[in-house]
Write a protein that holds these residues in place. Structure first.
Motif, PDB file in Angstrom:
ATOM      1  N   THR A  45      26.345  73.964  73.231  1.00  0.00           N
ATOM      2  CA  THR A  45      27.710  73.450  73.107  1.00  0.00           C
ATOM      3  C   THR A  45      27.877  72.165  73.902  1.00  0.00           C
ATOM      4  O   THR A  45      27.095  71.874  74.804  1.00  0.00           O
ATOM      5  CB  THR A  45      28.750  74.471  73.627  1.00  0.00           C
ATOM      6  N   LEU A  46      28.911  71.436  73.551  1.00  0.00           N
ATOM      7  CA  LEU A  46      29.395  70.336  74.369  1.00  0.00           C
ATOM      8  C   LEU A  46      30.682  70.817  75.004  1.00  0.00           C
ATOM      9  O   LEU A  46      31.449  71.557  74.371  1.00  0.00           O
ATOM     10  CB  LEU A  46      29.693  69.095  73.518  1.00  0.00           C
ATOM     11  N   ILE A  47      30.953  70.407  76.231  1.00  0.00           N
ATOM     12  CA  ILE A  47      32.189  70.770  76.915  1.00  0.00           C
ATOM     13  C   ILE A  47      32.832  69.490  77.420  1.00  0.00           C
ATOM     14  O   ILE A  47      32.158  68.657  78.042  1.00  0.00           O
ATOM     15  CB  ILE A  47      31.924  71.744  78.086  1.00  0.00           C
ATOM     16  N   SER A  48      34.118  69.333  77.148  1.00  0.00           N
ATOM     17  CA  SER A  48      34.812  68.122  77.582  1.00  0.00           C
ATOM     18  C   SER A  48      34.756  67.990  79.103  1.00  0.00           C
ATOM     19  O   SER A  48      34.588  68.984  79.813  1.00  0.00           O
ATOM     20  CB  SER A  48      36.264  68.118  77.089  1.00  0.00           C
ATOM     21  N   SER A  49      34.880  66.769  79.588  1.00  0.00           N
ATOM     22  CA  SER A  49      34.681  66.509  81.023  1.00  0.00           C
ATOM     23  C   SER A  49      35.621  67.317  81.915  1.00  0.00           C
ATOM     24  O   SER A  49      35.231  67.732  82.998  1.00  0.00           O
ATOM     25  CB  SER A  49      34.807  65.017  81.323  1.00  0.00           C
ATOM     26  N   GLY A  50      36.828  67.564  81.480  1.00  0.00           N
ATOM     27  CA  GLY A  50      37.762  68.381  82.259  1.00  0.00           C
ATOM     28  C   GLY A  50      37.666  69.860  81.940  1.00  0.00           C
ATOM     29  O   GLY A  50      38.469  70.653  82.413  1.00  0.00           O
ATOM     30  N   ARG A  51      36.681  70.217  81.108  1.00  0.00           N
ATOM     31  CA  ARG A  51      36.377  71.588  80.718  1.00  0.00           C
ATOM     32  C   ARG A  51      37.485  72.246  79.896  1.00  0.00           C
ATOM     33  O   ARG A  51      37.599  73.464  79.840  1.00  0.00           O
ATOM     34  CB  ARG A  51      36.003  72.434  81.929  1.00  0.00           C
ATOM     35  N   ILE A  68      30.853  74.476  62.497  1.00  0.00           N
ATOM     36  CA  ILE A  68      30.848  73.716  63.750  1.00  0.00           C
ATOM     37  C   ILE A  68      32.272  73.240  63.968  1.00  0.00           C
ATOM     38  O   ILE A  68      32.932  72.766  63.044  1.00  0.00           O
ATOM     39  CB  ILE A  68      29.832  72.553  63.762  1.00  0.00           C
ATOM     40  N   GLY A  69      32.765  73.438  65.186  1.00  0.00           N
ATOM     41  CA  GLY A  69      34.143  73.088  65.454  1.00  0.00           C
ATOM     42  C   GLY A  69      34.426  72.964  66.934  1.00  0.00           C
ATOM     43  O   GLY A  69      33.538  73.057  67.779  1.00  0.00           O
ATOM     44  N   ILE A  70      35.702  72.772  67.204  1.00  0.00           N
ATOM     45  CA  ILE A  70      36.198  72.594  68.576  1.00  0.00           C
ATOM     46  C   ILE A  70      37.203  73.701  68.853  1.00  0.00           C
ATOM     47  O   ILE A  70      38.052  74.008  68.003  1.00  0.00           O
ATOM     48  CB  ILE A  70      36.883  71.220  68.735  1.00  0.00           C
ATOM     49  N   TRP A  71      37.094  74.305  70.026  1.00  0.00           N
ATOM     50  CA  TRP A  71      38.047  75.318  70.438  1.00  0.00           C
ATOM     51  C   TRP A  71      38.381  75.137  71.913  1.00  0.00           C
ATOM     52  O   TRP A  71      37.687  74.445  72.642  1.00  0.00           O
ATOM     53  CB  TRP A  71      37.530  76.726  70.155  1.00  0.00           C
ATOM     54  N   TYR A  72      39.495  75.765  72.325  1.00  0.00           N
ATOM     55  CA  TYR A  72      39.878  75.738  73.730  1.00  0.00           C
ATOM     56  C   TYR A  72      38.816  76.469  74.535  1.00  0.00           C
ATOM     57  O   TYR A  72      38.381  77.563  74.159  1.00  0.00           O
ATOM     58  CB  TYR A  72      41.235  76.397  73.954  1.00  0.00           C
ATOM     59  N   ASN A  73      38.428  75.893  75.639  1.00  0.00           N
ATOM     60  CA  ASN A  73      37.377  76.476  76.459  1.00  0.00           C
ATOM     61  C   ASN A  73      37.891  77.562  77.392  1.00  0.00           C
ATOM     62  O   ASN A  73      37.172  78.504  77.691  1.00  0.00           O
ATOM     63  CB  ASN A  73      36.691  75.375  77.284  1.00  0.00           C
ATOM     64  N   ASN A  74      39.113  77.460  77.856  1.00  0.00           N
ATOM     65  CA  ASN A  74      39.612  78.351  78.904  1.00  0.00           C
ATOM     66  C   ASN A  74      40.548  79.445  78.416  1.00  0.00           C
ATOM     67  O   ASN A  74      41.254  80.049  79.205  1.00  0.00           O
ATOM     68  CB  ASN A  74      40.300  77.525  79.997  1.00  0.00           C
ATOM     69  N   ILE A  75      40.558  79.691  77.100  1.00  0.00           N
ATOM     70  CA  ILE A  75      41.380  80.767  76.559  1.00  0.00           C
ATOM     71  C   ILE A  75      40.453  81.886  76.119  1.00  0.00           C
ATOM     72  O   ILE A  75      39.470  81.649  75.418  1.00  0.00           O
ATOM     73  CB  ILE A  75      42.232  80.257  75.363  1.00  0.00           C
TER      74      ILE A  75
END
Length: 156
Positions: A45-51, A68-75
């Motif tokens: 995975t890739l994780i945005s800089s602010g996670r 392949i997609g983007i989802w919230y990391n902290n939920i």
């Protein structure tokens, strides 16, 4: 040092460290950038800089197909905000890869056939083209690592 006092780990620990460092140079897990010489597949995975956001392969419910997609990391419950290959799911995410090719983001299935692409003219990008997952959840194809030129983005 004599053979009685030598540790059995003296060779295996450096070897393990080398293997781990080689693995992370292929794609640094937790990185927010995909470079032209890297690919994303399987559970990488890739994780945005602010996670805040994560990009990678995922499945929906009991489906055997992957996207392949983007989802919230902290939920805790996966909440997808963008899907690239919505109309063309793949059967095996471990043999499918997302990479930069010819200045485009391209998703190749297990037969190396493109199932999704940004479909930009091949002259758009360069060998320094990168894809960056931003802290706003936007996945952008940039002309270079420090470039302000956006060639394509997942949303405005």
């Amino acid at each position: 040092m004599d053979s009685k006092n030598s540790s059995p780990w003296s060779f295996t620990l450096p070897t393990l460290w080398l293997c781990l460092s080689l693995c992370t140079t292929h794609l640094c897990l937790g990185s927010n950038t995909l470079s032209a010489n890297q690919s994303l597949s399987g559970s990488q995975t890739l994780i945005s800089s602010g996670r805040n956001f994560k990009l990678g392969f995922f499945t929906l419910g009991n489906s055997s197909h992957s996207y392949i997609g983007i989802w919230y990391n902290n939920i805790r419950e996966q909440t997808v905000v963008w899907v690239a290959n919505r109309d063309n799911p793949v059967a095996d995410r471990y043999s499918t890869e997302l990479k930069i090719s010819g200045g485009n983001l391209v998703m190749l299935n297990d037969s190396r056939v493109p199932v999704w692409s940004t479909d930009l003219p091949s002259s758009s990008g360069s060998s320094s083209t990168v894809a960056v997952l931003g802290d706003d959840g936007n996945f952008a194809l940039k002309d270079g690592p420090n470039s302000s030129v956006t060639l394509w983005q997942s949303f405005n």
